[in-house]
Design an enzyme around this catalytic site. Structure first.
Site, PDB file in Angstrom:
ATOM      1  N   GLY A 219     -26.844 -41.726  55.623  1.00  0.00           N
ATOM      2  CA  GLY A 219     -28.143 -42.096  55.091  1.00  0.00           C
ATOM      3  C   GLY A 219     -28.722 -41.083  54.139  1.00  0.00           C
ATOM      4  O   GLY A 219     -28.101 -40.065  53.813  1.00  0.00           O
ATOM      5  N   PHE A 220     -29.937 -41.364  53.710  1.00  0.00           N
ATOM      6  CA  PHE A 220     -30.640 -40.529  52.748  1.00  0.00           C
ATOM      7  C   PHE A 220     -31.506 -39.496  53.468  1.00  0.00           C
ATOM      8  O   PHE A 220     -31.815 -39.630  54.656  1.00  0.00           O
ATOM      9  CB  PHE A 220     -31.486 -41.407  51.828  1.00  0.00           C
ATOM     10  CG  PHE A 220     -30.662 -42.316  50.960  1.00  0.00           C
ATOM     11  CD1 PHE A 220     -30.263 -41.919  49.694  1.00  0.00           C
ATOM     12  CD2 PHE A 220     -30.254 -43.568  51.422  1.00  0.00           C
ATOM     13  CE1 PHE A 220     -29.494 -42.752  48.893  1.00  0.00           C
ATOM     14  CE2 PHE A 220     -29.482 -44.409  50.629  1.00  0.00           C
ATOM     15  CZ  PHE A 220     -29.099 -44.000  49.367  1.00  0.00           C
ATOM     16  N   GLU A 223     -34.941 -40.667  55.022  1.00  0.00           N
ATOM     17  CA  GLU A 223     -34.784 -41.723  56.021  1.00  0.00           C
ATOM     18  C   GLU A 223     -33.987 -41.292  57.244  1.00  0.00           C
ATOM     19  O   GLU A 223     -34.252 -41.765  58.353  1.00  0.00           O
ATOM     20  CB  GLU A 223     -34.116 -42.941  55.379  1.00  0.00           C
ATOM     21  CG  GLU A 223     -34.941 -43.558  54.265  1.00  0.00           C
ATOM     22  CD  GLU A 223     -34.202 -44.641  53.509  1.00  0.00           C
ATOM     23  OE1 GLU A 223     -34.852 -45.392  52.775  1.00  0.00           O
ATOM     24  OE2 GLU A 223     -32.964 -44.738  53.646  1.00  0.00           O
ATOM     25  N   ALA A 224     -32.993 -40.431  57.064  1.00  0.00           N
ATOM     26  CA  ALA A 224     -32.147 -40.008  58.185  1.00  0.00           C
ATOM     27  C   ALA A 224     -32.195 -38.504  58.414  1.00  0.00           C
ATOM     28  O   ALA A 224     -32.237 -38.050  59.560  1.00  0.00           O
ATOM     29  CB  ALA A 224     -30.701 -40.447  57.945  1.00  0.00           C
ATOM     30  N   GLY A 225     -32.181 -37.719  57.338  1.00  0.00           N
ATOM     31  CA  GLY A 225     -32.195 -36.264  57.485  1.00  0.00           C
ATOM     32  C   GLY A 225     -33.484 -35.744  58.080  1.00  0.00           C
ATOM     33  O   GLY A 225     -33.471 -34.876  58.965  1.00  0.00           O
ATOM     34  N   GLU A 263     -28.026 -22.433  54.394  1.00  0.00           N
ATOM     35  CA  GLU A 263     -27.191 -21.900  53.316  1.00  0.00           C
ATOM     36  C   GLU A 263     -27.631 -22.628  52.060  1.00  0.00           C
ATOM     37  O   GLU A 263     -27.365 -23.816  51.901  1.00  0.00           O
ATOM     38  CB  GLU A 263     -25.710 -22.120  53.638  1.00  0.00           C
ATOM     39  CG  GLU A 263     -24.783 -21.257  52.804  1.00  0.00           C
ATOM     40  CD  GLU A 263     -24.256 -21.990  51.594  1.00  0.00           C
ATOM     41  OE1 GLU A 263     -24.859 -21.808  50.496  1.00  0.00           O
ATOM     42  OE2 GLU A 263     -23.277 -22.720  51.723  1.00  0.00           O
ATOM     43  N   CYS A 302     -22.379 -23.150  45.617  1.00  0.00           N
ATOM     44  CA  CYS A 302     -23.628 -22.385  45.761  1.00  0.00           C
ATOM     45  C   CYS A 302     -23.478 -20.963  45.233  1.00  0.00           C
ATOM     46  O   CYS A 302     -24.445 -20.364  44.762  1.00  0.00           O
ATOM     47  CB  CYS A 302     -24.063 -22.356  47.223  1.00  0.00           C
ATOM     48  SG  CYS A 302     -24.450 -23.987  47.890  1.00  0.00           S
TER      49      CYS A 302
END
Length: 507
Positions: A219-220, A223-225, A263, A302
């Site tokens: 999910g996005f 909405e999920a995170g 991170e 990163c």
């Protein structure tokens, strides 16, 4: 040269399913709201599967499964947990080519990198933590003749892990291997740009883990995170991604006083002292290769060495050779083993990079090579490709200060050691850095003076399992890799025990 067939086509060694649901409690379950989203390949911009669109209801279901599994997994012997991690590594090694092709197709990176680095490193991380947890011991302290302090390592319980899109399988492994080794159950959310390769990996290894120990909710972020990171039912949140999102994750977790590992972003300096150019030998050639590392993984790292600092006395000669070396980087089909730079991971990322190419020009930076989108024809038409780009400018420019996350390096010169360190540290970030010199005194002093969690010395982009990784400043909190990570997924239980039959003597 080997050209792998695209997944699902004739001769392909990989086939993705047409749809992936959430993996919860050891089985696939459809999303609570019945919604799905398309997952395109960066290779050609075309959807190749659809993914369940998770919401808070799906997160809660995954947390239910994780909490049911966590006590039993935490009590499982260290030997058994270690053996399971080793079996996961063996299963991955037996399917290395398939995993490499699957990830390259979804992420766009050259298959030469997934074959030689991403997947072998992931395999090694599982083996490393399988060994590290076997070697981990508690401690005992003798307070006096009759009193002993016992210290035990206990799992946190259920942990949340949110994975980025630049190294889908490897970054998942960085978090999963120590968490599982330490005895935790996990709810993992892959990046919405690259969820399918995680599910392909699951199709190979899921049967090795007890149901509920590993759960994957797609999910996005909002909405999920967000419901995952803000849940009071998780004992820790581990996140890899950009700094602005990391700040939100930290806020969500802090509402429930939960620890985080973050991170985050970087703007890593790659410093070349003039003695690099003292002789025309293998070391000089190695340093030039080190310069080009900004293009590894299309710059979607990163720790990308996106700032190059070259000592003024050799600047002109060094940069002439560095530009020539960069122009040897071969673009092409990501599934061709001769290709050195593939596609950016998403159209959004492509547009961001192109916008920074415009910003650099507007700031007055000089383009030494590259600077344009690559427009392929044929089967790569519609894909997300960018030329490796070298800008020449100064450290106050936005292209020197802001994370671009693409194959773009901004170059400037420095006068002496102090000037190099000052420029290197003139950034909000502190994730990585590179130092290139023949003088080990200079190398040591620079490594200690640079404000970064990892300083590569006469090398770059090496990520061994037993070397701690993490950032200073706004590049994050905590560390990943190394045996210390076990304790990041554990809590210490102290039992202070008196063996004396005599009274305490307080009252």
């Amino acid at each position: 040269m080997t050209r792998y067939a695209a997944p699902g086509t004739e001769g392909a060694i990989v086939s993705y399913q047409s749809r992936y649901d959430h993996f919860i409690g050891g089985e696939y379950v459809p999303p609570a709201r019945g919604q799905y989203f398309e997952n395109p390949s960066p290779v050609n911009g075309l959807p190749f599967t659809e993914i369940a669109r998770g919401t808070a209801d799906d997160v809660e279901r995954a947390l239910d499964a994780a909490h049911e599994a966590a006590p039993g997994w935490g009590r499982t012997s260290v030997t058994e947990r270690s053996d399971i991690l080793l079996k996961i590594a063996d299963r991955m090694e037996a399917n290395l080519e398939r995993l490499a092709v699957a990830e390259s197709w979804e992420n766009g990176k050259p298959v030469r990198e997934t074959l030689a680095a991403d997947i072998p490193l992931a395999i090694d991380h599982f083996r490393y933590f399988a060994g590290a947890v076997r070697a981990q011991e508690g401690s005992l302290g003798e307070i006096d003749d009759d009193t002993v302090a016992y210290h035990f390592h206990e799992p946190l319980g259920v942990v949340a892990q949110i994975i980025p899109w630049n190294f889908p399988i490897l970054m998942a492994t960085w978090k999963l291997a120590p968490a599982l080794a330490a005895g935790n159950a996990v709810v993992l959310k892959p990046a919405e740009q690259t969820p399918a390769s995680i599910h392909y990996w699951l199709s190979l290894v899921a049967d090795l883990l007890p149901p509920g120990v590993l759960n994957v909710v797609n999910g996005f972020g909002v909405e999920a995170g967000k419901p995952l990171a803000s849940s009071p039912r998780v004992a820790k949140v581990a996140f890899t991604g950009e700094t602005t999102t990391g700040r939100l994750i930290m806020q969500y977790a802090s509402e429930n006083i939960k620890p985080v590992t973050l991170e985050l972003g970087g703007k890593s300096p790659n410093i070349f002292f003039e003695d690099v150019w003292a002789r025309d030998d293998d070391f000089r050639d190695k340093a030039l290769e080190g310069f080009t590392m900004f293009a590894l993984n299309q710059g979607e790292v990163c720790t990308c060495p996106s700032r190059a600092l070259v000592q003024r006395g050799v600047y002109a000669e060094f940069m002439e050779a560095a530009v020539a070396r960069t122009e040897l980087i071969k673009p092409g089909h990501p599934l061709d083993t001769d290709t050195m730079i593939g596609a950016q991971a998403s159209n959004d990322q492509l547009e961001k990079i192109l916008s920074y190419l415009d910003i650099g020009r507007q700031e007055g930076a000089k383009v030494l090579t590259g600077g344009e989108r690559i427009e392929h024809d044929g089967e790569l038409k519609g894909g997300y490709y960018v030329q490796p780009t070298i800008f020449e400018g100064h450290n106050r420019m936005r292209i020197f200060q802001e994370e671009i996350f693409g194959p773009v390096v901004s170059v400037t010169s420095f006068d002496d050691f102090d000037d190099a360190v000052k420029t290197a540290n003139d950034t909000l970030y502190g994730l990585g850095a590179g130092v290139w010199t023949r003088d080990m005194n200079t190398a040591y002093r620079a490594g200690r003076a640079i404000q970064a969690g990892r300083v590569w010395t006469n090398c770059y982009h090496a990520y061994p399992a037993h070397a701690a990784f993490g950032g200073y400043k706004q590049s994050g909190i905590g560390r990943e890799n190394h045996k210390m990570m076990l304790e990041h997924y554990q809590q210490t239980k102290n039992i202070l025990c008196s063996y004396s039959p005599k009274k305490l003597g307080f009252f």
